[in-house]
Design an enzyme around this catalytic site. Sequence first.
Site, mmCIF file in Angstrom:
data_model
loop_
_atom_site.group_PDB
_atom_site.id
_atom_site.type_symbol
_atom_site.label_atom_id
_atom_site.label_comp_id
_atom_site.label_asym_id
_atom_site.label_seq_id
_atom_site.Cartn_x
_atom_site.Cartn_y
_atom_site.Cartn_z
ATOM 1 C CG HIS A 83 -0.587 0.391 2.469
ATOM 2 N ND1 HIS A 83 -0.374 -0.483 3.502
ATOM 3 C CD2 HIS A 83 -0.326 1.613 2.978
ATOM 4 C CE1 HIS A 83 0.005 0.175 4.577
ATOM 5 N NE2 HIS A 83 0.038 1.460 4.286
ATOM 6 C CG ASP A 136 -0.009 -3.818 2.764
ATOM 7 O OD1 ASP A 136 0.471 -3.346 1.722
ATOM 8 O OD2 ASP A 136 -0.331 -3.129 3.760
ATOM 9 C CB SER A 233 2.828 1.645 6.191
ATOM 10 O OG SER A 233 1.571 1.566 6.766
HETATM 11 C C1 4AZ Z 1 -0.452 3.334 8.651
HETATM 12 O O1 4AZ Z 1 -1.319 3.974 8.135
HETATM 13 C C2 4AZ Z 1 -0.813 2.504 9.804
HETATM 14 N N1 4AZ Z 1 -1.876 0.841 14.278
HETATM 15 C C3 4AZ Z 1 0.123 1.632 10.269
HETATM 16 C C4 4AZ Z 1 -0.171 0.847 11.342
HETATM 17 C C5 4AZ Z 1 -1.379 0.937 11.952
HETATM 18 C C6 4AZ Z 1 -2.330 1.820 11.502
HETATM 19 C C7 4AZ Z 1 -2.032 2.614 10.406
HETATM 20 C C8 4AZ Z 1 -1.651 0.072 13.118
HETATM 21 O O2 4AZ Z 1 0.692 3.360 8.230
#
Ligand code: 4AZ
Length: 276
Positions: A83, A136, A233
């Site tokens: 993503h 992902d 992420s």
């Molecule tokens: C993000 O958007 C994201 N708490 C990463 C991890 C989590 C939520 C959002 C989990 O990168």
Amino acid sequence: MSRTVFRAVTGALALVAAAALIPLGSHAWAAEGGVVIGGQPAHVKDSPWVVALSSRDRFGESRAGQFCGGVAVAPKKVLTAAHCLSRAALGVDVASLRDLRVITGRDALLGAGGKEIPVREAWANPGFNPITNAGDLAVLTLAEALPEKSVVPMAGSGDAGYAPGTEAAVYGWGDTTGNNDYASSLRAAKVSVLPDAACAQAYSGGGSGTYDASTMLCAGELLGGYDACQGDSGGPLVARGRLIGLVSWGDGCAKAGSPGVYTRISAAIGWMPGAG
Ligand code: 4AZ
């Protein structure tokens, strides 16, 4: 586009793209702590496989273009979240990004150390499902090899690191509060591998995504307080010296009853390109 994908977008992109998207402020965020949430400063000398993904063209100079995390699993191979490379996250197709780079060996994004290595090839799993968040994972091929000591081994299925209760650490330069307070230097939080039932219960389909224990991994703390967040992420979840997960999604950050969901590395070893 799902809200979850939008949460992967950094504040910098939010400035670029907010008009067309759901405002960040619409989400109820947890508001405590530090990484990653509930974390502490971490150092690439201790975790040299952690990298930042950067595009100054898309995300600006102020944080060296950082917009996601990544992890080196071979000298020229970095894993991140699919993503992170989506049009929803980048605003353009990844193929048209001229300055996609991996920042390695640098704690502080604006610091001088380390290197910025161009990405020669970006492969985002074509099977990634932005509704359920399944699959992902993306693989970046670097233009220049990292030292062998800068890679982390991947944990295969059956690795003890996947057992619920295992202590793991998640790394990143993401939001430290849920209020767009992005870290300028690397942070890490300790989280526990949680039973699949914890995420199956929290994410049974609908709002944020659907937990699939065969391809995803659940981690955090049942009471909240320690978690990855927006901007983390693609970054690593490491247990017992091995990579078990990539930061993927969740409902907000560090909320009790809403653990973090990670791409389960053991499930992807068989199909990711160029393994090894
Ligand atoms: C993000 O958007 C994201 N708490 C990463 C991890 C989590 C939520 C959002 C989990 O990168």
